[in-house]
Write an enzyme that holds these catalytic residues in place. Structure first.
Site, mmCIF file in Angstrom:
data_model
loop_
_atom_site.group_PDB
_atom_site.id
_atom_site.type_symbol
_atom_site.label_atom_id
_atom_site.label_comp_id
_atom_site.label_asym_id
_atom_site.label_seq_id
_atom_site.Cartn_x
_atom_site.Cartn_y
_atom_site.Cartn_z
ATOM 1 C CG ASP A 177 -2.720 -4.148 -8.223
ATOM 2 O OD1 ASP A 177 -3.199 -3.484 -7.275
ATOM 3 O OD2 ASP A 177 -2.900 -5.375 -8.332
HETATM 4 C C1 BGC Z 1 -4.998 -5.611 -5.509
HETATM 5 C C2 BGC Z 1 -6.042 -4.992 -6.400
HETATM 6 C C3 BGC Z 1 -6.846 -3.993 -5.616
HETATM 7 C C4 BGC Z 1 -5.900 -2.945 -5.034
HETATM 8 C C5 BGC Z 1 -6.597 -1.865 -4.245
HETATM 9 C C6 BGC Z 1 -4.166 -4.563 -4.798
HETATM 10 O O1 BGC Z 1 -3.358 -5.137 -3.845
HETATM 11 O O2 BGC Z 1 -4.169 -6.458 -6.261
HETATM 12 O O3 BGC Z 1 -6.882 -5.984 -6.927
HETATM 13 O O4 BGC Z 1 -7.813 -3.402 -6.431
HETATM 14 O O5 BGC Z 1 -4.979 -3.602 -4.186
HETATM 15 O O6 BGC Z 1 -7.107 -2.353 -3.069
#
Ligand code: BGC
Length: 705
Positions: free
Chosen positions: A246
C-alpha cells in the site's frame, strides 16, 4: 495459482518464463532495483533500453480513478471521466455472481483505455465493525460471500488484459490508526474469517497482483509480513505474481526484501514517505546491499520476475486492444448492478411501490441532491454524469409534483435546525408521500476528504448514529406524514432505533454509481422489483456489534486484539441470540416466494447436493437469493450457530417455480484445527438450512458427515 490471461497453455507459460529470464539476464542491478519501487504516484519504472515499459496502476475499486499524472494534483482536461460503478458493498448486495464478472469487465476495459496495466481493486477486507470508513468499498462480513463475488470481478478485469490487485492483505479492518495498529487474532480466526476471500482471489480467480496492507499483523507490518506473504501467500497458495505495498506501507528495507514485498509504492511529496523515490526502502539502499554481498541478487531477480509476469499478463508489452470508455454498454452494467443492489429493508402495508395515485411527493434531505463519485478517498471516480435520487425521481414521474427541501446540512457537527425541520414538516404535510433521503456521506474535497465524510478512507465513523440531526428530522417528518419512506445512502449499518418503528418504508441504496438515482426511482415506482440483500448485519445499536461489545475497537496502545474470534457479523448475532435490526441476507421484494421440497442427495463426486424449489407466489416478477447455511448441533468445538456455504439468485415470473441445486464440497463442513494446524471435519450430524436470510430459515434437513 497465477493466471496469465493471455497464456492458455503450459507451453506459452514456459515461453513467457523464458522471455522473462532472458530479459533479467540483460538487466543491470540498478535497472532491476528501479523496478522495485514507485517512480511516480502510480507507476514503477521500466527499462526503456530493453523495451520494458513502466508499470501503470490506477485505483479502483469501482471505476478508474481521476487522472493524477505523475504527481498528486488532478490533471486538468484529462480524458478521465468514465463509468462510475456502484461501490463494493452495492455489488455484493446483488448476490449475483454473474454481475461480478460484468462489473470486472467494465473496469478492465476502461483501465485499458486509460493505459493502466493494474486496477487497484477489488477491496475485500472483512467488515468487522460497522464503523470502518472503507466498508463501502468492501463486500461483506462473510468470507464465503466475498469469495464468491470476488472471483467474477477479478476474472472480468483480467479478461481485458488488465491485472486486478486484490487489497488490502490482510486484517486491515479499520482506518483509525491504520498505519500503526498491530492486529492480533488466533490462527483459526485468520483462516476461517480473514483469509478465505484472499485465497479465492489468488487460487480460484488467479489475481495477478495483491496489495499489502498498512497495518501490522502479529507485530510485523503486513506489507512485509513473513507469515502472511512468504508462508501463506507465496508458500501455501503458490502465488507467482507481485505483492505491491500500500502507498507508504513499507517501513524496513531488509524485511521488505526478505518477506516478499515486490514493489514499494508511495509518494515522495506526501506525508507518508518524505523522500524522493530512489531513497525509498526498496531503492538505492538495495543496490548497495547487493553490491556489498549482504543480499543475494537472486532475491531481486525473484521480485523482477514477478513484476514481469504481471506485465506479460497485463498486455503491457503487446497492446491487444484499446478498451472502451464510458460506453452505453458499460453504463448499462452500472445501472443493472444499481438496480439489483438496492435493499428493501422494510415495507409495512406495502407502502412501496408507489402507485399512479401519488400526485405530490416531498423529497427531503441533502443526500437527495448530492453527488458522491468524487468522495471517499482513493476510490474517487470522475463520472460522465451522476444521477442523484432527486433527478431520478423527477425523471421517472414527470406528472408528479415534487417539492425538495434540504432537511439537514452536510457538515461535521451540523444539525438540522428547527427552521429546517419545520420546512420539512410543512412539505411532508402537503404531500401524499414523503421520501427522506438520508444516511451518510463521502467527503468532497480531495485533499481533506475525511472532513465532512463518514464513509471515507483514513477515518472511521465516530459512531453508528444518523449524522446531521437526521433522527429528529425523520421523527418529525414521519409524524407529519405517516406515508414516509426513508432511503439510506451509505456504506453499511446505521442506528435506526429512534424512528424505525413508526416508519413504513426503508430502502438502502449504498453509493450506487452514476445511475444510482435512476435505479432508486425505478424501485420506488415499481419498475424494478428490489432484489438486493444485506451482506452485513445491521445491529440495532453499535454496542451490540461484537468488536464493540468486547471493547476491542479500535484497540489499545495501537494493538487490536480480535477477541471475538470467528464470531464476526451474523456468526455472533445468531450464536449469542442478539436480535439485529436487520439480519445478514435480509432483503424484501414486491412479490413473495415459497421454499419447498428440500431433497439431499450425493453426487458422483461425493458432494452433498441440496435441491429445493422456489416459487414466485405473488403477482409480479422478482428475484430471490436463496441462502444455504450449515449448522453443527452439539459440536465438540466452538462453532458459530450457522455458516453460509452456498447461495443462488433466481429470477421468477408470477407463478413460476425453479429448482435450485447447491453442491457442498467436503470443505464446506470443515473448520480450522488450531492444534493440528490444518483443516478438519468433525464427524456427525449436520443441519442443512435453507432460507431467505440468516434469520429466516425455511427448510432444513440433517446429513451425516
Ligand atoms: C489506499 C489504497 C489505494 C492507494 C493508492 C492507499 O491510501 O489504502 O487502497 O489503492 O492509496 O491510491
Amino acid at each position: 495459482m497465477f493466471m496469465c490471461v493471455k497464456q492458455s497453455s503450459a507451453q506459452s507459460v514456459l515461453q513467457v518464463e523464458a522471455k522473462i529470464n532472458s530479459l533479467i539476464k540483460k538487466m543491470t542491478l540498478e535497472e532491476k532495483v528501479r523496478m522495485l519501487h514507485a517512480n511516480s504516484s502510480f507507476t514503477s519504472a521500466g527499462v526503456p533500453r530493453l523495451g520494458i515499459p513502466e508499470l501503470v496502476m490506477s485505483d479502483g475499486p469501482h471505476g478508474v480513478r481521476v487522472e493524477h499524472g505523475r504527481g498528486w494534483n488532478r490533471v486538468e482536461n484529462a480524458n478521465d471521466s468514465g463509468t462510475y460503478l456502484p461501490v463494493g458493498i452495492a455489488l455484493a448486495s446483488t448476490w449475483n455472481k454473474a454481475l461480478g464478472l460484468e462489473y470486472g469487465k467494465v473496469l478492465g476495459s476502461e483501465a485499458k483505455y486509460r493505459g493502466k496495466n493494474i486496477i487497484l481493486g477489488p477491496g475485500i477486507n472483512i467488515m468487522r465493525t460497522p464503523l470502518n470508513g472503507r466498508n463501502f468499498e468492501y463486500l461483506s462480513e462473510d468470507p464465503y460471500l466475498i469469495s464468491q463475488m470476488v472471483i467474477g470481478y477479478i476474472k472480468g478485469v483480467q479478461s481485458e488484459g488488465v491485472s486486478a490487485c486484490v487489497k488490502h492483505f490482510a486484517a486491515n479492518n479499520q482506518e483509525v490508526d491504520r498505519n500503526r495498529v498491530d492486529v492480533q487474532m488466533d490462527e483459526r480466526t485468520l483462516r476461517e474469517i480473514y483469509l478465505p476471500g484472499f485465497k479465492a482471489a489468488i487460487m480460484d480467480a488467479g489475481a495477478n497482483s495483491i496489495m499489502g496492507a498498512y497495518n501490522k499483523f502479529r507485530g510485523q507490518y503486513a506489507s512485509h509480513n513473513d507469515y502472511l506473504i512468504n508462508t501463506i501467500l507465496k508458500g501455501e497458495w503458490k502465488f507467482k505474481g507481485a505483492v505491491i505495498s500500500d502507498w507508504g506501507a513499507v517501513h524496513n528495507t531488509m524485511e521488505a526484501l526478505t518477506n516478499g514485498t515486490d514493489i514499494e509504492m508511495g509518494t515522495d511529496i506526501g506525508t507518508l514517505a518524505k523522500f524522493p523515490y530512489p531513497k525509498f526502502y526498496l531503492g538505492d539502499t538495495v543496490v548497495a546491499l547487493v553490491k556489498r554481498g549482504d543480499v543475494k541478487e537472486a532475491v531481486i531477480d525473484d521480485k523482477v520476475r514477478r513484476i514481469l509476469r504481471v506485465m506479460f499478463a497485463s498486455s503491457s508489452f503487446a497492446k491487444t486492444g484499446a478498451g472502451v470508455y464510458g460506453s452505453e454498454e458499460h453504463i448499462a452494467t452500472a445501472k443493472k448492478v444499481a438496480q439489483e443492489s438496492i435493499v428493501l429493508l422494510k415495507n409495512e402495508n406495502n407502502i412501496l411501490p408507489l402507485t399512479s395515485s401519488t400526485k405530490k411527493i416531498a423529497v427531503i434531505g441533502a443526500n437527495a441532491s448530492r453527488k458522491n463519485a468524487m468522495g471517499g478517498g482513493s476510490s474517487q471516480v470522475l463520472p460522465l454524469y451522476e444521477v442523484t435520487p432527486l433527478q431520478g425521481l423527477k425523471k421517472i414521474a414527470p406528472n408528479v409534483s415534487f417539492q425538495f427541501v434540504q432537511g439537514y446540512i452536510i457538515e461535521r457537527n451540523a444539525i438540522a435546525t428547527p427552521a429546517m425541520i419545520d420546512e420539512a414538516v410543512e412539505a411532508a404535510k402537503n404531500a401524499d408521500v414523503a421520501i427522506v433521503v438520508g444516511g451518510w456521506t463521502h467527503g468532497y474535497n480531495y485533499s481533506k476528504w475525511s472532513d465532512n465524510a463518514y464513509d471515507a478512507e483514513d477515518a472511521d465513523k465516530p459512531d453508528m448514529n444518523m449524522p446531521f440531526g437526521q433522527d429528529a428530522l425523520i421523527k418529525a417528518v414521519v409524524k407529519a406524514n405517516p406515508n414516509t419512506i426513508v432511503v439510506l445512502v451509505g456504506g453499511g449499518p446505521i442506528d435506526m432505533t429512534e424512528w424505525i418503528d413508526n416508519t413504513k418504508g426503508i430502502l438502502s441504496m449504498w453509493y450506487n454509481g452514476m445511475e444510482g438515482g435512476n435505479a432508486l426511482a425505478e424501485v420506488i415506482f415499481g419498475k424494478i422489483n428490489p432484489s438486493g440483500k444485506l451482506t452485513v448485519t445491521f445491529p440495532k445499536k453499535l454496542a451490540d456489534a461484537p468488536a464493540h461489545k468486547l471493547g476491542e475497537f479500535p484497540g489499545k496502545n495501537n494493538v487490536a486484539v480480535y477477541k471475538e474470534g470467528i464470531f464476526v457479523g451474523y456468526r455472533y448475532f445468531d450464536t449469542y441470540k442478539i436480535a439485529p435490526q436487520f439480519a445478514f441476507g435480509h432483503g424484501l421484494s414486491y412479490t413473495s416466494f415459497s421454499y419447498t421440497n428440500l431433497k439431499i442427495t450425493k453426487n458422483t463426486a461425493g458432494e452433498i447436493v441440496a435441491a429445493f424449489t422456489i416459487t414466485n407466489t405473488g403477482k409480479v416478477s422478482g428475484a430471490e437469493t436463496a441462502q444455504l447455511y450449515i449448522q453443527k448441533p452439539n459440536s465438540t468445538i466452538t462453532r458459530a450457530d450457522k455458516e453460509l456455504k452456498g447461495f443462488e439468485k433466481v429470477f421468477l415470473k408470477p407463478g413460476q417455480a425453479k429448482t435450485v441445486s447447491i453442491a457442498l464440497a467436503q470443505n464446506a463442513f470443515q473448520y480450522y484445527d488450531e492444534n493440528k494446524k490444518a483443516w478438519a471435519t468433525e464427524r456427525g450430524l449436520y443441519n442443512i438450512l435453507v432460507g431467505s436470510s440468516s434469520a429466516n430459515i425455511l427448510l432444513s434437513q440433517s446429513v451425516t458427515q
